[in-house]
Write a protein that holds these residues in place. Structure first.
Motif, PDB file in Angstrom:
ATOM      1  N   PHE A   1      73.655 -28.809  12.729  1.00 57.75           N
ATOM      2  CA  PHE A   1      73.065 -29.874  13.538  1.00 57.75           C
ATOM      3  C   PHE A   1      73.892 -30.144  14.795  1.00 57.75           C
ATOM      4  CE2 PHE A   1      70.672 -30.547   9.701  1.00 57.75           C
ATOM      5  CZ  PHE A   1      69.445 -30.989  10.158  1.00 57.75           C
ATOM      6  N   TRP A   2      75.202 -29.915  14.711  1.00 59.18           N
ATOM      7  CA  TRP A   2      76.047 -30.009  15.913  1.00 59.18           C
ATOM      8  C   TRP A   2      75.559 -28.999  16.952  1.00 59.18           C
ATOM      9  CZ3 TRP A   2      80.916 -26.764  16.689  1.00 59.18           C
ATOM     10  CH2 TRP A   2      81.576 -27.114  17.878  1.00 59.18           C
ATOM     11  N   THR A   3      75.334 -27.769  16.516  1.00 62.78           N
ATOM     12  CA  THR A   3      74.860 -26.731  17.423  1.00 62.78           C
ATOM     13  C   THR A   3      73.455 -27.039  17.932  1.00 62.78           C
ATOM     14  OG1 THR A   3      76.211 -25.079  16.293  1.00 62.78           O
ATOM     15  CG2 THR A   3      74.416 -24.249  17.663  1.00 62.78           C
ATOM     16  N   LEU A   4      72.599 -27.552  17.058  1.00 62.57           N
ATOM     17  CA  LEU A   4      71.259 -27.960  17.485  1.00 62.57           C
ATOM     18  C   LEU A   4      71.348 -28.946  18.651  1.00 62.57           C
ATOM     19  CD1 LEU A   4      68.914 -28.622  14.409  1.00 62.57           C
ATOM     20  CD2 LEU A   4      68.331 -27.411  16.519  1.00 62.57           C
ATOM     21  N   GLY A   5      72.312 -29.858  18.563  1.00 67.47           N
ATOM     22  CA  GLY A   5      72.490 -30.837  19.623  1.00 67.47           C
ATOM     23  C   GLY A   5      72.991 -30.228  20.909  1.00 67.47           C
ATOM     24  N   TYR A   6      74.148 -29.542  20.842  1.00 65.05           N
ATOM     25  CA  TYR A   6      74.741 -29.079  22.100  1.00 65.05           C
ATOM     26  C   TYR A   6      73.940 -27.964  22.759  1.00 65.05           C
ATOM     27  CZ  TYR A   6      77.348 -25.167  19.739  1.00 65.05           C
ATOM     28  OH  TYR A   6      77.722 -24.037  19.043  1.00 65.05           O
ATOM     29  N   ASP A   7      73.239 -27.128  21.970  1.00 66.40           N
ATOM     30  CA  ASP A   7      72.474 -26.049  22.601  1.00 66.40           C
ATOM     31  C   ASP A   7      71.146 -26.552  23.155  1.00 66.40           C
ATOM     32  OD1 ASP A   7      72.828 -23.219  23.199  1.00 66.40           O
ATOM     33  OD2 ASP A   7      70.961 -22.934  22.078  1.00 66.40           O
ATOM     34  N   THR A   8      70.646 -27.645  22.610  1.00 66.19           N
ATOM     35  CA  THR A   8      69.471 -28.277  23.216  1.00 66.19           C
ATOM     36  C   THR A   8      69.842 -28.812  24.595  1.00 66.19           C
ATOM     37  OG1 THR A   8      68.515 -28.868  21.073  1.00 66.19           O
ATOM     38  CG2 THR A   8      67.781 -30.143  22.978  1.00 66.19           C
ATOM     39  N   ILE A   9      71.013 -29.435  24.695  1.00 62.60           N
ATOM     40  CA  ILE A   9      71.501 -29.917  25.997  1.00 62.60           C
ATOM     41  C   ILE A   9      71.667 -28.747  26.963  1.00 62.60           C
ATOM     42  CG2 ILE A   9      73.483 -30.967  27.177  1.00 62.60           C
ATOM     43  CD1 ILE A   9      73.872 -32.685  24.612  1.00 62.60           C
ATOM     44  N   TYR A  10      72.246 -27.643  26.472  1.00 65.02           N
ATOM     45  CA  TYR A  10      72.433 -26.449  27.301  1.00 65.02           C
ATOM     46  C   TYR A  10      71.092 -25.926  27.818  1.00 65.02           C
ATOM     47  CZ  TYR A  10      74.027 -21.742  28.588  1.00 65.02           C
ATOM     48  OH  TYR A  10      74.315 -20.583  29.278  1.00 65.02           O
ATOM     49  N   GLY A  11      70.075 -25.975  26.973  1.00 66.27           N
ATOM     50  CA  GLY A  11      68.774 -25.426  27.327  1.00 66.27           C
ATOM     51  C   GLY A  11      68.074 -26.151  28.465  1.00 66.27           C
ATOM     52  N   TYR A  12      68.456 -27.395  28.723  1.00 69.86           N
ATOM     53  CA  TYR A  12      67.816 -28.134  29.808  1.00 69.86           C
ATOM     54  C   TYR A  12      68.147 -27.572  31.192  1.00 69.86           C
ATOM     55  CZ  TYR A  12      65.861 -31.530  26.640  1.00 69.86           C
ATOM     56  OH  TYR A  12      65.111 -32.117  25.647  1.00 69.86           O
ATOM     57  N   GLN A  13      69.143 -26.702  31.277  1.00 66.65           N
ATOM     58  CA  GLN A  13      69.437 -26.040  32.556  1.00 66.65           C
ATOM     59  C   GLN A  13      68.296 -25.129  32.997  1.00 66.65           C
ATOM     60  OE1 GLN A  13      73.829 -24.669  32.995  1.00 66.65           O
ATOM     61  NE2 GLN A  13      73.340 -24.487  30.814  1.00 66.65           N
ATOM     62  N   ASP A  14      67.633 -24.498  32.013  1.00 61.95           N
ATOM     63  CA  ASP A  14      66.639 -23.467  32.310  1.00 61.95           C
ATOM     64  C   ASP A  14      65.214 -23.877  31.958  1.00 61.95           C
ATOM     65  OD1 ASP A  14      68.795 -21.777  32.990  1.00 61.95           O
ATOM     66  OD2 ASP A  14      69.012 -21.132  30.912  1.00 61.95           O
ATOM     67  N   ILE A  15      65.004 -25.146  31.652  1.00 61.49           N
ATOM     68  CA  ILE A  15      63.728 -25.561  31.071  1.00 61.49           C
ATOM     69  C   ILE A  15      62.526 -25.228  31.963  1.00 61.49           C
ATOM     70  CG2 ILE A  15      63.903 -27.943  31.933  1.00 61.49           C
ATOM     71  CD1 ILE A  15      62.627 -28.812  29.244  1.00 61.49           C
TER      72      ILE A  15
END
Length: 287
Positions: A176-190
């Motif tokens: 769930f930690w990774t789910l959080g931080y990689d979702t944030i990362y994904g907003y760069q390319d949304i």
């Protein structure tokens, strides 16, 4: 010299955040399992092994990701200049690099016990199929979490030579930690991802990301707290969790701006410090 520069760019060695996020769960599992009344030299030897393994496997994973995503990367502004997408490195050479990196990682792995070696080899399909997930599901970050935090189990078994409920529980929380931080990362390319048809939790929860991120980070935090009780860690561990809480809910979620790529990248990178905080808490909690 130019080829070396391209290799570094291809494997993202100039961006340590990738392999550090892979390394921290390994360090957590190892530290939880280790008996610090014994020789500390052995502990640091294993820590170095897991660090090397994280660097090598992250590098190999980046290459496989770029091979599989070559056509997509060409259409995304942030990735169009990557060595494979831009044609500076051929698929053939990239595959050769991948083989060398995986063989090097195997040499590192062979220093561990047989139980851990078998478990590690069993995770290989996860490592190399993750890049495909964003084509078929809105949950590629979940598959990344399953893959990236697997080292927590390996860190534990490298010492205990058996699996236990505690590392499995902590592994579940770390996903769930990774789910959080990689979702944030994904907003760069949304914007680009939506145009070319790729999927992610960033897109799925774009209308109300904060609630989703709070749920993910809260699960991680509460499981980390529970793990401390189950392992009978001392009060210093629980004191350190106050700083973990601040890092998550004040220095990440409170200042997050999903429409600002630089802000998202900065917050994503701050998870390296979060990984260090959790590691330090576990370490001092064992004494």
């Amino acid at each position: 010299m130019n080829q070396l520069k391209l290799f570094v760019e291809l494997t993202r060695l100039q961006k340590p955040i990738g392999y550090m996020l892979l390394f921290w769960p390994c360090a957590w599992g190892l530290t939880l399992a280790y008996d610090f009344s014994k020789d500390l030299g052995n502990y640091f030897f294993y820590l170095v092994l897991f660090f090397l393994g994280a660097v090598l496997m992250r590098s190999a994973g980046c290459i496989v990701n770029d091979i599989l995503d070559k056509e997509y990367d060409k259409k995304v502004s942030r990735t169009k200049n990557r060595p494979i997408a831009s044609g500076k490195i051929s698929n053939k050479l990239a595959i050769f690099y991948t083989i060398i990196l995986c063989l090097s990682a195997l040499l590192v792995l062979l220093n561990l016990n047989n139980y851990t070696i078998i478990l590690a080899l069993g995770s290989m399909p996860l490592a190399f199929t993750y890049p495909l997930m964003k084509r078929y599901t809105y949950w590629p970050q979940l598959f990344l979490g399953i893959t990236f935090n697997y080292g927590l189990i390996l860190g534990w078994t490298s010492i205990k030579e058996e699996i236990d409920l505690i590392p499995i529980l902590f592994y579940f929380g770390a996903i769930f930690w990774t789910l959080g931080y990689d979702t944030i990362y994904g907003y760069q390319d949304i914007k680009d991802d939506e145009i070319i048809g790729l999927k992610s939790t960033s897109i799925k929860f774009k209308s109300n990301p904060i609630i989703f991120l709070i749920i993910c980070y809260s699960i991680f935090y509460l499981i980390t707290l529970s793990m401390g009780f189950l392992m009978n860690l001392n009060n210093l561990f629980f004191f350190s969790l106050a700083f973990v809480f601040l890092q998550i809910f004040y220095f990440q979620l409170k200042i997050l701006k999903i429409d600002n790529a630089k802000n998202c990248l900065k917050i994503f990178k701050s998870n390296n410090f979060l990984g260090l905080l959790v590691y330090f808490g576990i370490f001092i909690g064992k004494f």
